[in-house]
Design an enzyme around this catalytic site. Structure first.
Site, short mmCIF file in Angstrom:
data_model
loop_
_atom_site.label_atom_id
_atom_site.label_comp_id
_atom_site.label_asym_id
_atom_site.label_seq_id
_atom_site.Cartn_x
_atom_site.Cartn_y
_atom_site.Cartn_z
N LYS A 109 -6.95 6.30 9.04
CA LYS A 109 -7.31 4.89 9.24
C LYS A 109 -8.06 4.74 10.55
CE LYS A 109 -5.60 2.58 5.75
NZ LYS A 109 -6.47 1.79 4.88
N ASP A 161 -11.30 5.89 6.69
CA ASP A 161 -11.30 4.55 6.11
C ASP A 161 -11.26 3.54 7.25
OD1 ASP A 161 -10.93 2.25 4.66
OD2 ASP A 161 -8.99 2.82 3.81
N GLU A 201 -14.75 5.68 3.68
CA GLU A 201 -14.34 4.56 2.82
C GLU A 201 -14.54 3.21 3.48
OE1 GLU A 201 -10.64 5.39 0.85
OE2 GLU A 201 -9.95 3.33 1.01
N GLU A 250 -12.15 -0.98 -3.50
CA GLU A 250 -10.79 -1.52 -3.63
C GLU A 250 -10.80 -3.05 -3.56
OE1 GLU A 250 -9.55 0.39 0.27
OE2 GLU A 250 -8.32 -1.39 0.33
N ASP A 258 -8.92 -0.55 -7.70
CA ASP A 258 -7.46 -0.54 -7.63
C ASP A 258 -6.96 -1.13 -8.94
OD1 ASP A 258 -5.09 -0.75 -5.18
OD2 ASP A 258 -4.72 -1.71 -7.11
N HIS A 312 -7.97 3.56 -6.23
CA HIS A 312 -7.25 3.27 -4.99
C HIS A 312 -5.85 2.81 -5.38
CE1 HIS A 312 -5.91 0.03 -2.18
NE2 HIS A 312 -6.39 0.83 -1.24
N GLU A 343 -4.16 8.63 -4.24
CA GLU A 343 -3.83 8.10 -2.92
C GLU A 343 -2.31 7.96 -2.81
OE1 GLU A 343 -5.70 4.43 -1.80
OE2 GLU A 343 -5.01 4.71 0.27
CA CA Z 1 -8.92 1.63 1.87
#
Ligand code: CA
Length: 382
Positions: A171, A200, A226, A252, A275, A302, A335
């Site tokens: 992240k 991401d 991402e 997502e 997602d 996702h 994920e």
């Molecule tokens: Ca993400």
């Protein structure tokens, strides 16, 4: 067979330690679940994805007020018909966001019912599985303080590795300099180990900063970058793809075949990430997969939800064809959120477990999960 009732649960659990992703601090985990009950005693479960900062009550209200009247009394086997009914009747105020997340939950529950009715797993209904196990990647690396956590994140990478993960998603989006510092520390910590990284930023930056970050991280040979820019900036995605060498991923926060048509026809992503609890459910994922296949775009769902969303995602992943065929084609990966979440481990009788670093795709009917109703009762706020 008819749909007799629809129960909605809004689960919430406070986090012992709040954490941040680039868009804010997460203080609780939540899930919007739906249970569809038929007159033949078969029930199905579905979930609306609640984004980290999204109140789960929104999609619960959508299901209760807008979707319930459409599906009560209908035959649950009419999954595609009901998807279009729900989409058309919410179009003028829907099309994106929590309304489509509500449709997703109902759609997943309907697929669960169809599978249980015919005694087959959902991947079988989707045309069979291309793989019987999926490699998970660790999602984590949230922040406790926000900035200056490079050392802790480097240690976290080693913890994921020791737990059996050889792919992990970092992240970022906490300032480009801090991001680069974190990636340098992680890169050093994992040197010599067989680990691949994704990043991401959760669309933290405008184009200039997103590009600067991507250029600084070229040496990490990333599996993907991402959500480099906001979902509305499709041109920004295209620019990232033109100017950076790593694959660009996103989706997502995109919905249905209509949203993905705009994303994919612009050439915005190398990897589309619907997602299942947010894109319109398994039916919409099926539409999106066919669309992506026609454009040579990889699909990698996702998932950040509960055990229900994880199960739905696994069935779809099992049934996603590879976009670029070869004898060593790259398969989609799962994920696997490694942050604290009681709705994942305790919500079902058999939570996902790693077997030699892989997640097996099981053969039970429908979603193949058995819900622990004690957990529902403990965390339900509705
Ligand atoms: Ca993400």
């Amino acid at each position: 067979m008819k749909i007799k009732d629809l129960k909605i649960y809004v689960l919430k659990s406070a986090l012992a330690e709040p954490f941040a992703f680039s868009q804010g601090w997460v203080h609780q985990r939540s899930a919007t679940l739906v249970e569809i009950i038929t007159d033949e005693g078969i029930t199905g479960w579905g979930e609306s994805f609640a984004q980290g900062l999204e109140p789960p009550e929104i999609s619960a209200a959508v299901i209760d007020h807008a979707l319930r009247p459409i599906v009560i009394g209908a035959n649950p086997l009419d999954v595609e018909v009901l998807w279009h009914s729900m989409y058309h009747q919410t179009r003028d105020y829907g099309r994106k966001g929590s309304v489509i997340a509500g449709i997703s939950a109902v759609d997943i529950a309907l697929w669960d019912i169809v599978g249980k009715t015919f005694n087959v797993p959902i991947w079988r209904l989707l045309g069979g599985r291309f793989r019987d196990q999926v490699q998970p990647y660790a999602t984590g690396f949230y922040r406790i303080h926000g900035k200056g956590e490079a050392g802790r994140l480097a240690e976290e990478a080693l913890q994921h590795y020791e737990a059996g993960f050889s792919m992990m998603k970092i992240k970022l989006g906490f300032g480009v300099d801090d991001d680069i510092h974190c990636m340098t520390a992680i890169g050093k910590a994992i040197q010599g180990k067989s680990i691949r990284l994704m990043i991401d930023t959760n669309h933290a930056y405008g184009r200039a900063d997103a590009l600067r970050l991507g250029r600084a991280l070229e040496e990490h040979d990333l599996l993907w970058y991402e959500e480099p820019v906001v979902p509305e900036d499709i041109g920004g995605y295209v620019e990232m793809r033109e100017k950076l060498s790593m694959p660009i991923a996103g989706g997502e926060n995109e919905h249905t075949i209509y949203g993905f048509r705009d994303l994919l026809s612009a050439g915005a992503v190398d990897i589309a990430q619907p997602d299942i609890g947010s894109c319109g459910g398994i039916s919409a994922a099926r539409h999106i997969i066919a669309l992506a296949q026609s454009m040579g775009v990889r699909v990698n769902p996702h998932v950040w939800g509960s055990a229900v969303a994880q199960a739905a995602s696994l069935h779809v992943i099992a049934a996603v064809p590879v976009a670029h065929h070869s004898i060593f084609a790259s398969d989609p990966v799962l994920e696997y959120d490694r942050s604290s979440h009681p709705f994942r481990k305790d919500l079902v009788a058999e939570p996902l477990t790693l077997s030699n670093g892989w997640i097996p795709i099981q053969d039970k009917p429908g979603l193949g999960i058995e819900i622990n109703r004690e957990i529902i009762a403990r965390y339900n706020t509705r």
